[in-house]
Design a protein around this motif. Structure first.
Motif, PDB file in Angstrom:
ATOM      1  N   VAL A  76     -34.280  83.498 -40.178  1.00 38.69           N
ATOM      2  CA  VAL A  76     -35.401  83.574 -40.869  1.00 38.69           C
ATOM      3  C   VAL A  76     -36.565  83.294 -39.587  1.00 38.69           C
ATOM      4  O   VAL A  76     -37.136  82.490 -39.619  1.00 38.69           O
ATOM      5  CB  VAL A  76     -35.623  81.970 -41.798  1.00 38.69           C
ATOM      6  N   ASP A  77     -37.515  84.278 -40.319  1.00 41.31           N
ATOM      7  CA  ASP A  77     -38.584  83.717 -39.743  1.00 41.31           C
ATOM      8  C   ASP A  77     -39.959  82.686 -40.460  1.00 41.31           C
ATOM      9  O   ASP A  77     -40.409  84.064 -41.206  1.00 41.31           O
ATOM     10  CB  ASP A  77     -39.345  84.553 -39.287  1.00 41.31           C
ATOM     11  N   GLY A  80     -43.901  84.218 -40.275  1.00 41.02           N
ATOM     12  CA  GLY A  80     -43.897  85.482 -40.668  1.00 41.02           C
ATOM     13  C   GLY A  80     -43.161  85.854 -42.384  1.00 41.02           C
ATOM     14  O   GLY A  80     -43.757  86.392 -42.942  1.00 41.02           O
ATOM     15  N   HIS A  81     -42.778  84.475 -42.876  1.00 38.49           N
ATOM     16  CA  HIS A  81     -42.441  84.202 -44.197  1.00 38.49           C
ATOM     17  C   HIS A  81     -41.201  85.554 -44.489  1.00 38.49           C
ATOM     18  O   HIS A  81     -41.612  86.675 -45.468  1.00 38.49           O
ATOM     19  CB  HIS A  81     -42.605  84.347 -45.212  1.00 38.49           C
ATOM     20  N   ARG A  82     -40.033  86.247 -43.933  1.00 43.73           N
ATOM     21  CA  ARG A  82     -39.609  87.065 -43.774  1.00 43.73           C
ATOM     22  C   ARG A  82     -38.097  87.060 -42.582  1.00 43.73           C
ATOM     23  O   ARG A  82     -38.138  86.209 -42.313  1.00 43.73           O
ATOM     24  CB  ARG A  82     -39.691  88.583 -43.252  1.00 43.73           C
ATOM     25  N   LEU A  83     -36.902  87.352 -42.982  1.00 45.49           N
ATOM     26  CA  LEU A  83     -35.719  87.592 -42.470  1.00 45.49           C
ATOM     27  C   LEU A  83     -36.023  88.794 -41.296  1.00 45.49           C
ATOM     28  O   LEU A  83     -36.218  89.434 -41.539  1.00 45.49           O
ATOM     29  CB  LEU A  83     -35.135  88.327 -43.526  1.00 45.49           C
ATOM     30  N   ILE A  84     -34.987  88.714 -40.388  1.00 46.22           N
ATOM     31  CA  ILE A  84     -35.075  89.708 -39.324  1.00 46.22           C
ATOM     32  C   ILE A  84     -33.722  89.602 -38.740  1.00 46.22           C
ATOM     33  O   ILE A  84     -32.870  88.256 -38.668  1.00 46.22           O
ATOM     34  CB  ILE A  84     -36.083  88.523 -38.161  1.00 46.22           C
ATOM     35  N   TYR A  85     -33.176  90.953 -38.075  1.00 43.24           N
ATOM     36  CA  TYR A  85     -31.886  90.462 -37.874  1.00 43.24           C
ATOM     37  C   TYR A  85     -31.979  89.943 -35.586  1.00 43.24           C
ATOM     38  O   TYR A  85     -32.716  89.975 -35.193  1.00 43.24           O
ATOM     39  CB  TYR A  85     -31.466  92.450 -37.276  1.00 43.24           C
TER      40      TYR A  85
END
Length: 86
Positions: A76-77, A80-85
């Motif tokens: 969880v970023d 940046g409020h996003r999911l990342i690999y």
């Protein structure tokens, strides 16, 4: 992973009923189904159990926990409020 009971017909047979304690120390009954395939869009699928709960409040949401994210190698970023690999 927690989903509403309205979705359980999509996933097949339930394995067992369990009693759970919530953060407010109340007891709720849930139903476990699994293993099922879980795939978050854009990430690899994994297999795990799903817990179904009857919503107790109108605003109750689905929950994807840390174990599911870790198995799918997702981080969880928070900035940046996003999911990342990972």
């Amino acid at each position: 992973m927690v989903l509403p009971t309205a979705w359980k017909e999509r996933l097949g047979e339930l394995d067992s009923r369990v009693e759970l304690k919530t953060a407010t120390q109340s007891t709720v009954v849930g139903e476990i189904c699994g293993p099922v395939q879980i795939q978050i869009e854009g990430f690899r699928p994994i297999y795990n159990e799903v817990l179904f709960l009857v919503p107790t409040r109108a605003r109750q949401r689905n929950a994807c926990g840390y174990i599911v994210l870790e198995q799918a190698q997702i981080a969880v970023d928070m900035v940046g409020h996003r999911l990342i690999y990972e």
